[in-house]
Design a protein around this motif. Structure first.
Motif, mmCIF file in Angstrom:
data_model
loop_
_atom_site.group_PDB
_atom_site.id
_atom_site.type_symbol
_atom_site.label_atom_id
_atom_site.label_comp_id
_atom_site.label_asym_id
_atom_site.label_seq_id
_atom_site.Cartn_x
_atom_site.Cartn_y
_atom_site.Cartn_z
ATOM 1 N N ASP A 1 -14.945 -59.241 11.852
ATOM 2 C CA ASP A 1 -16.180 -59.334 12.401
ATOM 3 C C ASP A 1 -15.535 -59.920 14.033
ATOM 4 O OD1 ASP A 1 -17.996 -58.029 11.334
ATOM 5 O OD2 ASP A 1 -18.553 -59.682 10.682
ATOM 6 N N PRO A 2 -15.390 -59.257 15.293
ATOM 7 C CA PRO A 2 -15.810 -59.840 16.375
ATOM 8 C C PRO A 2 -16.363 -61.145 16.487
ATOM 9 C CG PRO A 2 -16.064 -57.544 17.005
ATOM 10 C CD PRO A 2 -15.917 -58.119 15.236
ATOM 11 N N GLU A 3 -15.385 -62.405 17.658
ATOM 12 C CA GLU A 3 -16.193 -63.197 17.964
ATOM 13 C C GLU A 3 -17.342 -63.139 19.112
ATOM 14 O OE1 GLU A 3 -18.128 -65.252 15.381
ATOM 15 O OE2 GLU A 3 -17.176 -64.777 14.075
ATOM 16 N N PHE A 4 -18.110 -62.593 19.781
ATOM 17 C CA PHE A 4 -18.093 -62.654 21.221
ATOM 18 C C PHE A 4 -17.849 -64.303 21.765
ATOM 19 C CE2 PHE A 4 -20.785 -58.786 19.855
ATOM 20 C CZ PHE A 4 -19.961 -57.659 19.586
ATOM 21 N N THR A 5 -17.665 -63.275 23.123
ATOM 22 C CA THR A 5 -17.905 -65.484 23.532
ATOM 23 C C THR A 5 -18.657 -64.576 25.007
ATOM 24 O OG1 THR A 5 -15.960 -65.021 24.768
ATOM 25 C CG2 THR A 5 -15.627 -65.562 23.396
ATOM 26 N N ARG A 6 -18.961 -63.720 25.851
ATOM 27 C CA ARG A 6 -19.504 -63.273 26.844
ATOM 28 C C ARG A 6 -19.898 -62.104 26.430
ATOM 29 N NH1 ARG A 6 -20.569 -64.944 32.507
ATOM 30 N NH2 ARG A 6 -20.579 -63.717 33.171
ATOM 31 N N LEU A 7 -21.297 -62.164 26.551
ATOM 32 C CA LEU A 7 -21.975 -60.722 26.974
ATOM 33 C C LEU A 7 -22.415 -60.223 28.599
ATOM 34 C CD1 LEU A 7 -23.466 -61.119 23.208
ATOM 35 C CD2 LEU A 7 -21.502 -59.619 23.804
ATOM 36 N N THR A 8 -22.649 -58.727 28.748
ATOM 37 C CA THR A 8 -23.356 -58.356 29.829
ATOM 38 C C THR A 8 -23.663 -57.564 29.312
ATOM 39 O OG1 THR A 8 -21.504 -60.170 31.492
ATOM 40 C CG2 THR A 8 -23.304 -58.324 32.258
ATOM 41 N N PHE A 9 -25.315 -57.404 29.489
ATOM 42 C CA PHE A 9 -26.220 -56.357 29.037
ATOM 43 C C PHE A 9 -26.564 -55.497 30.683
ATOM 44 C CE2 PHE A 9 -26.004 -58.823 25.430
ATOM 45 C CZ PHE A 9 -25.992 -58.261 24.661
ATOM 46 N N ALA A 10 -26.736 -54.912 30.432
ATOM 47 C CA ALA A 10 -27.384 -53.814 31.792
ATOM 48 C C ALA A 10 -28.070 -52.706 31.741
ATOM 49 C CB ALA A 10 -25.724 -52.989 32.776
ATOM 50 N N ALA A 11 -28.790 -52.804 32.925
ATOM 51 C CA ALA A 11 -30.123 -51.837 32.274
ATOM 52 C C ALA A 11 -30.320 -50.269 32.040
ATOM 53 C CB ALA A 11 -31.070 -51.693 33.445
ATOM 54 N N ASP A 12 -29.002 -50.095 32.431
ATOM 55 C CA ASP A 12 -28.787 -48.927 31.785
ATOM 56 C C ASP A 12 -27.838 -48.661 30.695
ATOM 57 O OD1 ASP A 12 -25.871 -50.306 31.852
ATOM 58 O OD2 ASP A 12 -25.041 -48.382 33.654
ATOM 59 N N GLY A 13 -28.187 -49.485 29.844
ATOM 60 C CA GLY A 13 -27.632 -49.546 28.414
ATOM 61 C C GLY A 13 -26.238 -49.749 28.361
ATOM 62 N N SER A 14 -25.174 -49.919 29.322
ATOM 63 C CA SER A 14 -24.051 -50.582 29.326
ATOM 64 C C SER A 14 -24.165 -51.899 28.974
ATOM 65 C CB SER A 14 -22.946 -50.341 30.381
ATOM 66 O OG SER A 14 -23.623 -51.120 31.255
ATOM 67 N N LEU A 15 -22.849 -52.767 27.816
ATOM 68 C CA LEU A 15 -22.669 -53.554 27.882
ATOM 69 C C LEU A 15 -21.368 -53.908 28.296
ATOM 70 C CD1 LEU A 15 -22.969 -56.443 26.338
ATOM 71 C CD2 LEU A 15 -22.997 -55.232 23.641
ATOM 72 N N SER A 16 -21.134 -55.077 28.853
ATOM 73 C CA SER A 16 -19.452 -55.616 28.929
ATOM 74 C C SER A 16 -19.528 -56.729 27.807
ATOM 75 C CB SER A 16 -19.134 -56.210 31.248
ATOM 76 O OG SER A 16 -17.705 -56.540 30.108
ATOM 77 N N ALA A 17 -18.094 -57.041 27.367
ATOM 78 C CA ALA A 17 -18.402 -58.039 25.546
ATOM 79 C C ALA A 17 -16.416 -58.618 26.208
ATOM 80 C CB ALA A 17 -18.420 -56.801 24.819
ATOM 81 N N GLU A 18 -16.524 -59.782 25.871
ATOM 82 C CA GLU A 18 -16.326 -60.240 25.824
ATOM 83 C C GLU A 18 -15.229 -61.258 24.391
ATOM 84 O OE1 GLU A 18 -15.254 -62.986 29.100
ATOM 85 O OE2 GLU A 18 -15.337 -62.068 30.265
#
Length: 139
Positions: free
Chosen positions: A51-68
């Protein structure tokens, strides 16, 4: 002021029936404490074999997610000791009670989550150890 704007928008959607289902869900998500950027506590994790190990997550109100994240490393990930490579991707997410489903193209991963005292605890489905994240102070 932000809460007043959310309440006003939600009231207008209900009153005039002008919102699509997506817009209504965006209004609901924008009030969630999950929305915003979260940085993993501690050092950059070693690659996990599966599995990937998330280091940074940015949750937006529109349901999009930016993941590092540190990508899954295969069976030899922990053995060879190679420096972890941070990758980035744009995904989407859906919250169901105390679970988050993160869609990655046509597949998804599910995590249990809870937020307590400015910390996000994210536990892979079927796992027992939660990764801990701190919410960034800037919006």
């Amino acid at each position: 002021m932000h809460v007043l704007r959310i309440v006003s928008l939600a009231a207008a959607c209900l009153t005039f029936g002008a919102c699509t289902a997506h817009e209504a869900k965006t209004v609901e998500r924008s009030a969630s404490p999950l929305v915003g950027s979260w940085t993993r506590d501690g050092d950059v994790p070693k690659p996990d074999p599966k599995d990937p190990e998330f280091t940074r997550l940015t949750f937006a109100a529109d349901g999009s997610l930016s993941a590092e994240y540190v990508a899954a490393g295969g069976a030899l990930a922990g053995v060879i000791g190679k420096a972890p490579k941070i990758q980035h991707e744009r995904d989407s997410y859906v919250v169901h009670a105390s679970a988050i489903r993160i869609a990655e193209g046509s597949s998804y991963r599910e995590y249990g989550y809870r937020i307590d005292d400015g910390k996000l605890y994210l536990t892979p489905s079927g796992g027992s150890d939660a990764a801990t994240f701190t919410k960034d102070a800037s919006p």
